[in-house]
Design an enzyme around this catalytic site. Structure first.
Site, short mmCIF file in Angstrom:
data_model
loop_
_atom_site.label_atom_id
_atom_site.label_comp_id
_atom_site.label_asym_id
_atom_site.label_seq_id
_atom_site.Cartn_x
_atom_site.Cartn_y
_atom_site.Cartn_z
CB ILE A 72 11.69 1.15 -4.75
CG1 ILE A 72 12.89 1.88 -5.39
CG2 ILE A 72 10.42 1.98 -4.88
CD1 ILE A 72 12.73 2.15 -6.86
CB VAL A 140 11.16 -2.49 -7.76
CG1 VAL A 140 9.92 -1.60 -7.89
CG2 VAL A 140 12.39 -1.77 -8.30
CG ASP A 141 7.83 -5.39 -2.15
OD1 ASP A 141 6.83 -5.65 -2.84
OD2 ASP A 141 7.95 -5.71 -0.95
N GLY A 142 7.26 -1.68 -4.34
CA GLY A 142 6.49 -0.50 -3.96
C GLY A 142 5.00 -0.67 -4.23
#
Length: 261
Positions: A72, A140-142
């Site tokens: 993400i 998850v790196d949004g």
């Protein structure tokens, strides 16, 4: 927008749209002039530069051959390029909700979609809601101009992350270390994963990286974990040595905190 000198960068007032800064050696993605979201060496486009991305690859210490990786947040594609090149057995899907970020993929030499790679313009929440026991690894790196979007930090989101993972699947989350809500987000992840989560400081940054597992992988004995590091390819092993040490130390700290609350 492409900027190629420091005066332009210093004077640029971003309106929330992504832009790239280029110099002789590297190219960077930014949403404003205060923080670099992604960075790539022109001579080594598939390698990881920013410390937090290296730490996120620590999932290899627990699963060095995932079949299905979901991400993400695309950014400049550092993680997707590294996984695409160095984990040839992995199929990768990336959810990025900003079409202007996706439009910059050629600048960062992100491969075109094929049988192994899909980059889709969609909200990361939808990606995990639509999945059921699908992903071996979820990264998850949004982020946007304002930091971490609230919908990617909610209890419902982390619950959906758990459901989206295959048995023994791993969630890896990049959190801002200087955010007052970071401990709250970690507590939510712990709740969604029944306590099977650990947070370590990212290399060379103020970020914190959370590893959570749907299963028992995080319970790997210390000696087995260090042996796993030695068994990785030399490229991975050299990169992840400090991450392995940080995970071992944090597990020791967590055990002491439990024993002496």
């Amino acid at each position: 927008m492409l900027l190629d000198n420091l005066s332009d960068l210093a004077n640029f007032s971003a309106d929330g749209r992504p832009f790239i800064y280029k110099n002789t050696y590297s190219i960077s993605l930014l949403f404003d002039s205060s923080a670099v979201q992604s960075e790539m060496y022109m001579s080594e486009p598939d390698e990881l530069l920013l410390g937090y991305t290296i730490t996120m690859m620590g999932f290899l210490l627990f699963n060095d051959a995932p079949k299905r990786i979901a991400m993400i947040g695309l950014g400049g594609g550092s993680l997707v390029k590294y996984c695409y090149r160095h984990l040839p057995q992995s199929a990768i899907v990336v959810a990025e909700n900003n079409p202007e970020v996706i439009a910059l993929r050629k600048h960062f030499q992100i491969p075109q979609d094929d049988h192994r790679l899909q980059i889709v313009c969609m909200d990361g929440c939808q990606l995990v809601r639509d999945a059921e026991n699908d992903h071996d690894v979820l990264l998850v790196d949004g982020f946007d101009r304002n930091g971490q979007p609230p919908q990617l930090c909610s209890q419902a989101f982390y619950d959906d992350c758990y459901q989206s993972l295959a048995q023994d699947g791993m969630l890896v989350v990049n959190l801002l270390g200087n955010n007052s809500d970071t401990d709250l987000y970690l507590d939510r992840i712990q709740r969604s994963f029944g306590g099977a989560a650990i947070a370590v400081d990212a290399r060379e940054s103020g970020n914190r990286i959370v590893f959570a597992c749907k299963g028992k992988r995080l319970d790997t004995a210390e000696q087995s974990l260090l042996k796993k590091l030695k068994d990785l390819s030399p490229h991975h092993a050299l990169m992840l040595r400090l991450t392995a040490q940080n995970i071992v130390q944090q597990r020791r700290n967590d055990k002491l905190a439990t024993a002496f609350p």
